[in-house]
Design a protein around this motif. Structure first.
Motif, PDB file in Angstrom:
ATOM      1  N   THR A   1     -13.317   5.740  -5.234  1.00 24.62           N
ATOM      2  CA  THR A   1     -13.815   7.107  -5.389  1.00 24.62           C
ATOM      3  C   THR A   1     -12.741   8.094  -5.837  1.00 24.62           C
ATOM      4  O   THR A   1     -13.036   9.257  -6.094  1.00 24.62           O
ATOM      5  N   MET A   2     -11.528   7.627  -5.952  1.00 25.00           N
ATOM      6  CA  MET A   2     -10.402   8.474  -6.366  1.00 25.00           C
ATOM      7  C   MET A   2     -10.594   8.921  -7.818  1.00 25.00           C
ATOM      8  O   MET A   2     -11.060   8.159  -8.657  1.00 25.00           O
ATOM      9  N   ALA A   3     -10.237  10.152  -8.122  1.00 28.48           N
ATOM     10  CA  ALA A   3     -10.314  10.642  -9.499  1.00 28.48           C
ATOM     11  C   ALA A   3      -9.365   9.837 -10.384  1.00 28.48           C
ATOM     12  O   ALA A   3      -8.229   9.555  -9.988  1.00 28.48           O
ATOM     13  N   LEU A   4      -9.828   9.452 -11.555  1.00 28.45           N
ATOM     14  CA  LEU A   4      -9.017   8.631 -12.450  1.00 28.45           C
ATOM     15  C   LEU A   4      -7.753   9.369 -12.896  1.00 28.45           C
ATOM     16  O   LEU A   4      -6.697   8.759 -13.018  1.00 28.45           O
ATOM     17  N   ASP A   5      -7.851  10.666 -13.082  1.00 24.03           N
ATOM     18  CA  ASP A   5      -6.657  11.443 -13.451  1.00 24.03           C
ATOM     19  C   ASP A   5      -5.596  11.385 -12.351  1.00 24.03           C
ATOM     20  O   ASP A   5      -4.410  11.259 -12.629  1.00 24.03           O
ATOM     21  N   SER A   6      -6.029  11.452 -11.097  1.00 22.11           N
ATOM     22  CA  SER A   6      -5.089  11.364  -9.972  1.00 22.11           C
ATOM     23  C   SER A   6      -4.470   9.981  -9.891  1.00 22.11           C
ATOM     24  O   SER A   6      -3.277   9.830  -9.633  1.00 22.11           O
ATOM     25  N   ALA A   7      -5.283   8.950 -10.123  1.00 25.28           N
ATOM     26  CA  ALA A   7      -4.777   7.581 -10.112  1.00 25.28           C
ATOM     27  C   ALA A   7      -3.778   7.365 -11.242  1.00 25.28           C
ATOM     28  O   ALA A   7      -2.736   6.727 -11.051  1.00 25.28           O
ATOM     29  N   ALA A   8      -4.067   7.921 -12.410  1.00 28.13           N
ATOM     30  CA  ALA A   8      -3.151   7.794 -13.553  1.00 28.13           C
ATOM     31  C   ALA A   8      -1.813   8.446 -13.236  1.00 28.13           C
ATOM     32  O   ALA A   8      -0.746   7.878 -13.533  1.00 28.13           O
ATOM     33  N   LEU A   9      -1.850   9.604 -12.620  1.00 28.16           N
ATOM     34  CA  LEU A   9      -0.617  10.297 -12.245  1.00 28.16           C
ATOM     35  C   LEU A   9       0.165   9.481 -11.212  1.00 28.16           C
ATOM     36  O   LEU A   9       1.378   9.302 -11.347  1.00 28.16           O
ATOM     37  N   ALA A  10      -0.523   8.973 -10.214  1.00 32.00           N
ATOM     38  CA  ALA A  10       0.144   8.162  -9.184  1.00 32.00           C
ATOM     39  C   ALA A  10       0.763   6.909  -9.791  1.00 32.00           C
ATOM     40  O   ALA A  10       1.886   6.530  -9.443  1.00 32.00           O
TER      41      ALA A  10
ATOM     42  N   LEU B   1      -6.756  -1.863 -11.079  1.00 32.98           N
ATOM     43  CA  LEU B   1      -6.658  -0.794 -12.058  1.00 32.98           C
ATOM     44  C   LEU B   1      -5.393  -1.057 -12.858  1.00 32.98           C
ATOM     45  O   LEU B   1      -4.323  -1.209 -12.270  1.00 32.98           O
ATOM     46  N   THR B   2      -5.518  -1.158 -14.176  1.00 28.34           N
ATOM     47  CA  THR B   2      -4.341  -1.402 -15.006  1.00 28.34           C
ATOM     48  C   THR B   2      -3.982  -0.142 -15.775  1.00 28.34           C
ATOM     49  O   THR B   2      -4.861   0.655 -16.126  1.00 28.34           O
ATOM     50  N   ALA B   3      -2.708   0.024 -16.034  1.00 25.46           N
ATOM     51  CA  ALA B   3      -2.233   1.198 -16.765  1.00 25.46           C
ATOM     52  C   ALA B   3      -2.852   1.254 -18.161  1.00 25.46           C
ATOM     53  O   ALA B   3      -3.207   2.334 -18.641  1.00 25.46           O
TER      54      ALA B   3
ATOM     55  N   ARG C   1       1.820   6.538 -12.873  1.00 22.84           N
ATOM     56  CA  ARG C   1       3.006   6.934 -13.655  1.00 22.84           C
ATOM     57  C   ARG C   1       4.189   7.219 -12.747  1.00 22.84           C
ATOM     58  O   ARG C   1       5.305   6.793 -13.015  1.00 22.84           O
ATOM     59  N   ILE C   2       3.954   7.927 -11.663  1.00 28.55           N
ATOM     60  CA  ILE C   2       5.029   8.272 -10.734  1.00 28.55           C
ATOM     61  C   ILE C   2       5.616   7.021 -10.095  1.00 28.55           C
ATOM     62  O   ILE C   2       6.832   6.879  -9.985  1.00 28.55           O
ATOM     63  N   LYS C   3       4.749   6.097  -9.691  1.00 29.09           N
ATOM     64  CA  LYS C   3       5.201   4.862  -9.041  1.00 29.09           C
ATOM     65  C   LYS C   3       5.620   3.784 -10.042  1.00 29.09           C
ATOM     66  O   LYS C   3       6.079   2.730  -9.651  1.00 29.09           O
ATOM     67  N   ARG C   4       5.403   4.055 -11.322  1.00 27.94           N
ATOM     68  CA  ARG C   4       5.706   3.097 -12.400  1.00 27.94           C
ATOM     69  C   ARG C   4       4.969   1.773 -12.187  1.00 27.94           C
ATOM     70  O   ARG C   4       5.563   0.700 -12.229  1.00 27.94           O
ATOM     71  N   LEU C   5       3.666   1.881 -11.959  1.00 30.80           N
ATOM     72  CA  LEU C   5       2.831   0.709 -11.717  1.00 30.80           C
ATOM     73  C   LEU C   5       2.070   0.323 -12.977  1.00 30.80           C
ATOM     74  O   LEU C   5       1.465   1.170 -13.624  1.00 30.80           O
TER      75      LEU C   5
ATOM     76  N   GLY D   1       0.807  -1.221   0.000  1.00 33.01           N
ATOM     77  CA  GLY D   1       0.000   0.000   0.000  1.00 33.01           C
ATOM     78  C   GLY D   1       0.833   1.261   0.000  1.00 33.01           C
ATOM     79  O   GLY D   1       2.051   1.190   0.077  1.00 33.01           O
ATOM     80  N   PRO D   2       0.250   2.392  -0.157  1.00 27.70           N
ATOM     81  CA  PRO D   2      -1.194   2.590  -0.232  1.00 27.70           C
ATOM     82  C   PRO D   2      -1.753   2.151  -1.585  1.00 27.70           C
ATOM     83  O   PRO D   2      -1.052   2.128  -2.588  1.00 27.70           O
TER      84      PRO D   2
END
Length: 143
Positions: free
Chosen positions: A97-106, A128-130, A108-112, A91-92
């Motif tokens: 309920t998280m915004a998809l744009d925020s999840a996409a950014l996270a 959630l897949t890239a 990319r940053i974490k390289r997930l 985690g985290p």
């Protein structure tokens, strides 16, 4: 049997959430299972990753087939090392309920490539897949 319903259309200008893009995922393993047991699941199910759950059933992380390679090099490791000691992603996690744009950014940053999605109590809701995030954000931008 899995039944998927199409979510209702969103009004223009409404942001997508992780719930809109997440997918169900069935392959899980207990954190006290051995590397050998995880390897058996990888071979029989032909999947690239497994969701790891703790003794209470909560999402504890994710382990990949590639992440197990160092542990599989010596056979006695596979029978004694628990999966919890091999997890490369803890985690985290994402919330539905998280915004998809925020999840996409996270991501990319974490390289997930894959990110577990949990509820407020920590139980797995899906993944959630890239690839899915990229497709959904591109489709939303084109609309």
């Amino acid at each position: 049997m899995t039944i998927r319903s199409t979510p209702p259309a969103r009004p223009a200008g409404t942001a997508l959430t992780v719930a809109d893009a997440m997918e169900p995922y069935e392959y899980q393993i207990a954190d006290d299972s051995t590397v050998d047991q995880a390897n058996d699941i990888f071979h029989s199910a032909h999947v690239a990753y497994l969701i790891v759950r703790d003794h209470d059933g909560l999402c504890a992380g994710l382990v990949t087939r590639i992440g197990l390679r160092p542990f599989l090099a010596r056979s006695w490791y596979t029978e004694h090392i628990p999966v919890r000691d091999t997890m490369h992603q803890r985690g985290p996690f994402a919330w539905s309920t998280m915004a998809l744009d925020s999840a996409a950014l996270a991501m990319r940053i974490k390289r997930l490539a894959v990110w577990p999605v949990i509820d407020d109590d920590g139980y797995l809701l899906g993944i959630l897949t890239a690839d899915r995030v990229t497709a959904m954000t591109a489709a939303r931008a084109a609309a």
